[in-house]
Write an enzyme that holds these catalytic residues in place. Structure first.
Site, PDB file in Angstrom:
ATOM      1  N   ASP A  13       0.815  -1.230   0.000  1.00 15.51           N
ATOM      2  CA  ASP A  13       0.000   0.000   0.000  1.00 15.51           C
ATOM      3  C   ASP A  13       0.841   1.271   0.000  1.00 15.51           C
ATOM      4  O   ASP A  13       0.440   2.289   0.570  1.00 15.51           O
ATOM      5  CB  ASP A  13      -0.957   0.046   1.208  1.00 15.51           C
ATOM      6  CG  ASP A  13      -1.761  -1.220   1.346  1.00 15.51           C
ATOM      7  OD1 ASP A  13      -2.257  -1.690   0.315  1.00 15.51           O
ATOM      8  OD2 ASP A  13      -1.879  -1.724   2.471  1.00 15.51           O
ATOM      9  N   LYS A  16       2.016   2.376  -4.988  1.00 19.47           N
ATOM     10  CA  LYS A  16       2.739   1.914  -6.183  1.00 19.47           C
ATOM     11  C   LYS A  16       1.964   2.225  -7.457  1.00 19.47           C
ATOM     12  O   LYS A  16       2.542   2.551  -8.477  1.00 19.47           O
ATOM     13  CB  LYS A  16       2.983   0.395  -6.110  1.00 19.47           C
ATOM     14  CG  LYS A  16       3.988   0.002  -5.059  1.00 19.47           C
ATOM     15  CD  LYS A  16       4.210  -1.496  -5.033  1.00 19.47           C
ATOM     16  CE  LYS A  16       3.054  -2.273  -4.473  1.00 19.47           C
ATOM     17  NZ  LYS A  16       2.755  -2.049  -3.061  1.00 19.47           N
ATOM     18  N   GLY A  17       0.612   2.143  -7.369  1.00 17.98           N
ATOM     19  CA  GLY A  17      -0.227   2.339  -8.552  1.00 17.98           C
ATOM     20  C   GLY A  17       0.104   3.627  -9.276  1.00 17.98           C
ATOM     21  O   GLY A  17       0.255   3.644 -10.504  1.00 17.98           O
ATOM     22  N   LYS A  18       0.251   4.696  -8.514  1.00 21.22           N
ATOM     23  CA  LYS A  18       0.501   5.995  -9.135  1.00 21.22           C
ATOM     24  C   LYS A  18       1.875   6.040  -9.809  1.00 21.22           C
ATOM     25  O   LYS A  18       2.012   6.509 -10.941  1.00 21.22           O
ATOM     26  CB  LYS A  18       0.415   7.075  -8.043  1.00 21.22           C
ATOM     27  CG  LYS A  18       0.551   8.452  -8.591  1.00 21.22           C
ATOM     28  CD  LYS A  18       0.636   9.468  -7.464  1.00 21.22           C
ATOM     29  CE  LYS A  18       1.666  10.483  -7.809  1.00 21.22           C
ATOM     30  NZ  LYS A  18       1.976  11.388  -6.729  1.00 21.22           N
ATOM     31  N   GLY A  40      -4.213  -4.190  -4.950  1.00 17.23           N
ATOM     32  CA  GLY A  40      -5.171  -3.241  -5.503  1.00 17.23           C
ATOM     33  C   GLY A  40      -4.452  -1.951  -5.809  1.00 17.23           C
ATOM     34  O   GLY A  40      -3.830  -1.370  -4.933  1.00 17.23           O
ATOM     35  N   HIS A  41      -4.463  -1.562  -7.066  1.00 17.08           N
ATOM     36  CA  HIS A  41      -3.816  -0.313  -7.454  1.00 17.08           C
ATOM     37  C   HIS A  41      -4.877   0.677  -7.879  1.00 17.08           C
ATOM     38  O   HIS A  41      -5.724   0.358  -8.711  1.00 17.08           O
ATOM     39  CB  HIS A  41      -2.875  -0.532  -8.644  1.00 17.08           C
ATOM     40  CG  HIS A  41      -1.648  -1.296  -8.295  1.00 17.08           C
ATOM     41  ND1 HIS A  41      -0.850  -1.916  -9.227  1.00 17.08           N
ATOM     42  CD2 HIS A  41      -1.068  -1.531  -7.107  1.00 17.08           C
ATOM     43  CE1 HIS A  41       0.155  -2.499  -8.617  1.00 17.08           C
ATOM     44  NE2 HIS A  41       0.042  -2.287  -7.334  1.00 17.08           N
ATOM     45  N   THR A  42      -4.827   1.865  -7.314  1.00 23.39           N
ATOM     46  CA  THR A  42      -5.748   2.908  -7.751  1.00 23.39           C
ATOM     47  C   THR A  42      -4.980   3.872  -8.632  1.00 23.39           C
ATOM     48  O   THR A  42      -3.930   4.372  -8.245  1.00 23.39           O
ATOM     49  CB  THR A  42      -6.315   3.658  -6.527  1.00 23.39           C
ATOM     50  OG1 THR A  42      -6.888   2.691  -5.661  1.00 23.39           O
ATOM     51  CG2 THR A  42      -7.375   4.667  -6.934  1.00 23.39           C
ATOM     52  N   GLN A 223       2.191  -5.702  -3.254  1.00 21.97           N
ATOM     53  CA  GLN A 223       2.542  -5.827  -1.824  1.00 21.97           C
ATOM     54  C   GLN A 223       3.902  -5.148  -1.541  1.00 21.97           C
ATOM     55  O   GLN A 223       4.254  -4.217  -2.249  1.00 21.97           O
ATOM     56  CB  GLN A 223       2.532  -7.302  -1.382  1.00 21.97           C
ATOM     57  CG  GLN A 223       1.140  -7.915  -1.322  1.00 21.97           C
ATOM     58  CD  GLN A 223       0.712  -8.614  -2.581  1.00 21.97           C
ATOM     59  OE1 GLN A 223       1.509  -9.236  -3.270  1.00 21.97           O
ATOM     60  NE2 GLN A 223      -0.561  -8.542  -2.914  1.00 21.97           N
ATOM     61  N   THR A 238       2.373 -12.361   2.876  1.00 17.95           N
ATOM     62  CA  THR A 238       1.606 -12.991   1.811  1.00 17.95           C
ATOM     63  C   THR A 238       2.352 -14.248   1.367  1.00 17.95           C
ATOM     64  O   THR A 238       3.410 -14.572   1.918  1.00 17.95           O
ATOM     65  CB  THR A 238       1.332 -11.988   0.670  1.00 17.95           C
ATOM     66  OG1 THR A 238       0.356 -12.558  -0.202  1.00 17.95           O
ATOM     67  CG2 THR A 238       2.584 -11.606  -0.104  1.00 17.95           C
ATOM     68  N   THR A 298      -7.697  -0.678  -0.480  1.00 17.89           N
ATOM     69  CA  THR A 298      -8.352  -0.662  -1.797  1.00 17.89           C
ATOM     70  C   THR A 298      -9.185  -1.924  -1.992  1.00 17.89           C
ATOM     71  O   THR A 298     -10.263  -1.887  -2.571  1.00 17.89           O
ATOM     72  CB  THR A 298      -7.282  -0.657  -2.928  1.00 17.89           C
ATOM     73  OG1 THR A 298      -6.256   0.238  -2.569  1.00 17.89           O
ATOM     74  CG2 THR A 298      -7.852  -0.261  -4.261  1.00 17.89           C
ATOM     75  N   ASP A 332       2.733  15.041   1.233  1.00 13.89           N
ATOM     76  CA  ASP A 332       1.706  16.048   1.536  1.00 13.89           C
ATOM     77  C   ASP A 332       0.894  15.693   2.784  1.00 13.89           C
ATOM     78  O   ASP A 332       0.422  16.583   3.489  1.00 13.89           O
ATOM     79  CB  ASP A 332       0.761  16.220   0.330  1.00 13.89           C
ATOM     80  CG  ASP A 332       0.203  14.886  -0.155  1.00 13.89           C
ATOM     81  OD1 ASP A 332       1.018  13.971  -0.421  1.00 13.89           O
ATOM     82  OD2 ASP A 332      -1.032  14.756  -0.247  1.00 13.89           O
ATOM     83  N   GLY A 414       0.530  14.309  -3.950  1.00 18.80           N
ATOM     84  CA  GLY A 414      -0.919  14.273  -4.178  1.00 18.80           C
ATOM     85  C   GLY A 414      -1.241  13.099  -5.077  1.00 18.80           C
ATOM     86  O   GLY A 414      -0.342  12.485  -5.653  1.00 18.80           O
TER      87      GLY A 414
HETATM   88  P1  IMP Z   1      -3.032 -12.667   1.585  1.00 20.01           P
HETATM   89  O1  IMP Z   1      -2.050 -12.105   0.605  1.00 20.01           O
HETATM   90  O2  IMP Z   1      -4.466 -12.392   1.226  1.00 20.01           O
HETATM   91  O3  IMP Z   1      -2.779 -14.120   1.890  1.00 20.01           O
HETATM   92  O4  IMP Z   1      -2.801 -11.902   2.968  1.00 20.01           O
HETATM   93  C1  IMP Z   1      -1.617 -12.089   3.748  1.00 20.01           C
HETATM   94  C2  IMP Z   1      -1.163 -10.778   4.366  1.00 20.01           C
HETATM   95  O5  IMP Z   1      -0.726  -9.897   3.342  1.00 20.01           O
HETATM   96  C3  IMP Z   1      -2.260 -10.045   5.133  1.00 20.01           C
HETATM   97  O6  IMP Z   1      -1.680  -9.355   6.225  1.00 20.01           O
HETATM   98  C4  IMP Z   1      -2.766  -9.047   4.112  1.00 20.01           C
HETATM   99  O7  IMP Z   1      -3.376  -7.937   4.716  1.00 20.01           O
HETATM  100  C5  IMP Z   1      -1.451  -8.679   3.433  1.00 20.01           C
HETATM  101  N1  IMP Z   1      -1.642  -8.185   2.059  1.00 20.01           N
HETATM  102  C6  IMP Z   1      -1.897  -8.889   0.955  1.00 20.01           C
HETATM  103  N2  IMP Z   1      -1.969  -8.096  -0.121  1.00 20.01           N
HETATM  104  C7  IMP Z   1      -1.739  -6.848   0.312  1.00 20.01           C
HETATM  105  C8  IMP Z   1      -1.632  -5.582  -0.347  1.00 20.01           C
HETATM  106  O8  IMP Z   1      -1.779  -5.440  -1.571  1.00 20.01           O
HETATM  107  N3  IMP Z   1      -1.361  -4.517   0.469  1.00 20.01           N
HETATM  108  C9  IMP Z   1      -1.164  -4.648   1.797  1.00 20.01           C
HETATM  109  N4  IMP Z   1      -1.252  -5.797   2.432  1.00 20.01           N
HETATM  110  C10 IMP Z   1      -1.513  -6.897   1.702  1.00 20.01           C
END
Ligand code: IMP
Length: 424
Positions: A13, A16-18, A40-42, A223, A238, A298, A332, A414
């Site tokens: 989080d 990275k998307g931007k 999830g990338h916004t 991630q 993950t 996201t 910011d 921003g």
């Molecule tokens: P999983 O990837 O769904 O198995 O989750 C394992 C851990 O990775 C958990 O703590 C999730 O919240 C974290 N996680 C997985 N994907 C993301 C991401 O894109 N951003 C932040 N945390 C993530």
């Protein structure tokens, strides 16, 4: 050769998307190599918001080839929804390719992710419940179903039949939940397979060819370093490799084919899910950062835990990712805070630690050692060049660079593509 790997340097989080979106504009090819729709990338383009989960953000540009590499786990339903969504908004999918070796997330993975999390009770990992871990488990167990299988109905049938039977015994006999119906899954996923078939191929050779032709290739990380299965805060990680080494295995290319590695970090720290977080702020400053920085997931919408910038973590990322530069996002968000604390080391008992510890039991005992810097009041959103930043903001950035021994190349001020400063 002009290839760049872009990785999250914290717990994911990092925005990275931007940065991916900005760099995609200058890339001929964008490659995803690990994770799945847990990411999830916004991306915001002219006030239009695109939320991408599996498809690389390069898809928003006509001439950029977009690759979902072999290391990604693909939920066919989700990628098709994403594709339909993009098509409906006039985005062409002609340049999309999915590797035949990428593993497929099936309904039993999602169910087992949820059941396993529930069974862990208070010791849950806090997964996104998208079936990511169970899908990678099948890959390691060598019973996984790959995109190649999905688009070959006879092969798919045999493997799915076997797997539904195995998974039903876990679902039903171990967890006491309702077993799944093979026919229903088979029929539904065969339809997905038919639709995805034109996109499935050997992407490793396409990437290699592009690199040999001197095309600009961007490897898009999902991630962050601390969520890496090996190097991260295990078990609160993950199940893939978000560190830069993950690109080699997950895109099927050798390490000598990556030129540069840009880490992305926020000007503070956040994390979702469970596990120790030394600089976490469970007070009104943490609430302020969450509110101003819109720190909500996201994918899950969960509020993110917020804390001061932790340079022990960034030095760790410089090391394990081999970072050649850093993009510092969301500077910011810190405007208006009179004093900014930055963690420069940890104290564990009587020992000062400069390196991120290898185990969370040690991390849980670490107290941050802070240096305090003066903040700034100015709103940064209209700043046009690095030199125009308030003096204290520049001091903050230069302090980071010196401490982590890695240059800050980009600064986010921003959410828009244009709200980004470059530093030599
Ligand atoms: P999983 O990837 O769904 O198995 O989750 C394992 C851990 O990775 C958990 O703590 C999730 O919240 C974290 N996680 C997985 N994907 C993301 C991401 O894109 N951003 C932040 N945390 C993530």
């Amino acid at each position: 050769m002009s290839t760049i790997a872009l990785v999250g340097a914290q717990w994911g989080d990092e925005g990275k998307g931007k940065i991916i979106d900005i760099l995609s504009l200058r890339s001929d090819m964008v490659v995803r190599a690990q994770g799945g729709d847990n990411a999830g990338h916004t991306v915001i383009v002219n006030d239009e918001v695109y939320k991408l989960r599996i498809i690389p953000s390069g898809i928003l540009y006509h001439n950029t080839q977009c690759i979902v590499g072999n290391g990604v786990v693909v939920n066919p339903k989700v990628i098709l929804e994403e594709m339909d969504n993009l098509s409906a908004r006039g985005v062409s999918l002609d340049n999309l390719k999915i590797d035949a070796r990428a593993h497929v997330i099936l309904p039993y993975h999602i169910i087992l992710d949820g059941l396993a999390e529930d069974a862990r009770g208070k010791a849950d990992i806090g997964t996104t419940k998208k079936g990511i871990g169970p899908c990678y488990m099948d890959k390691a167990e060598r019973i996984g179903i790959r995109m190649y299988d999905l688009v070959h109905p006879e092969i798919f049938k045999q493997k799915l039949e076997r797997n539904v039977s195995i998974k039903n015994s876990y679902i039903n006999k171990i967890y006491g939940a309702e077993p799944l119906d093979f026919e229903q899954i088979y029929n539904e996923y065969c339809e997905y397979g038919k639709r995805l078939q034109p996109y499935v191929c050997d992407t490793s050779s396409i990437i290699y060819k592009a690199i040999k032709e001197n095309k600009r290739v961007l490897f898009e990380g999902a991630q962050g370093a601390l969520l890496d299965l090996d190097m991260g805060t295990y078990p609160f990680v993950t199940s893939s490799h978000p560190t830069s080494g993950g690109f080699c295995v997950g895109a099927g290319i050798g390490p000598t084919l990556i030129d540069k590695c840009l880490g992305i970090a926020k000007a503070y720290t956040t994390r979702v899910g469970k596990g120790p977080f030394p600089t976490e702020l469970e007070d009104e400053i943490g609430d302020h950062i969450r509110k101003v920085g819109c720190e909500f997931g996201t994918v899950t919408g969960r509020p993110r835990r917020c804390g001061w910038l932790d340079l022990v973590i960034l030095r760790f990322a410089v090391r394990v990712d081999g970072l050649t530069g850093l993009a510092l996002n969301k500077l910011d968000t810190l405007s208006g805070l009179p004093k900014l604390k930055v963690c420069v080391a940890y104290k564990r008992g009587n020992t000062v630690l400069n390196d991120f510890p290898p185990d969370i039991n040690e991390l849980a005992e670490c107290e941050p050692i802070y240096e305090e810097l003066d903040g700034w009041n100015e709103n940064l959103c209209d700043v046009k060049a690095y030199e125009e930043l308030p003096e204290n903001a520049k001091k903050y950035i230069e302090f980071i660079e010196k401490n982590i021994e890695c240059p800050v190349k980009m600064i986010g001020i921003g959410p828009q593509r244009t709200q980004n400063l470059y530093k030599d």
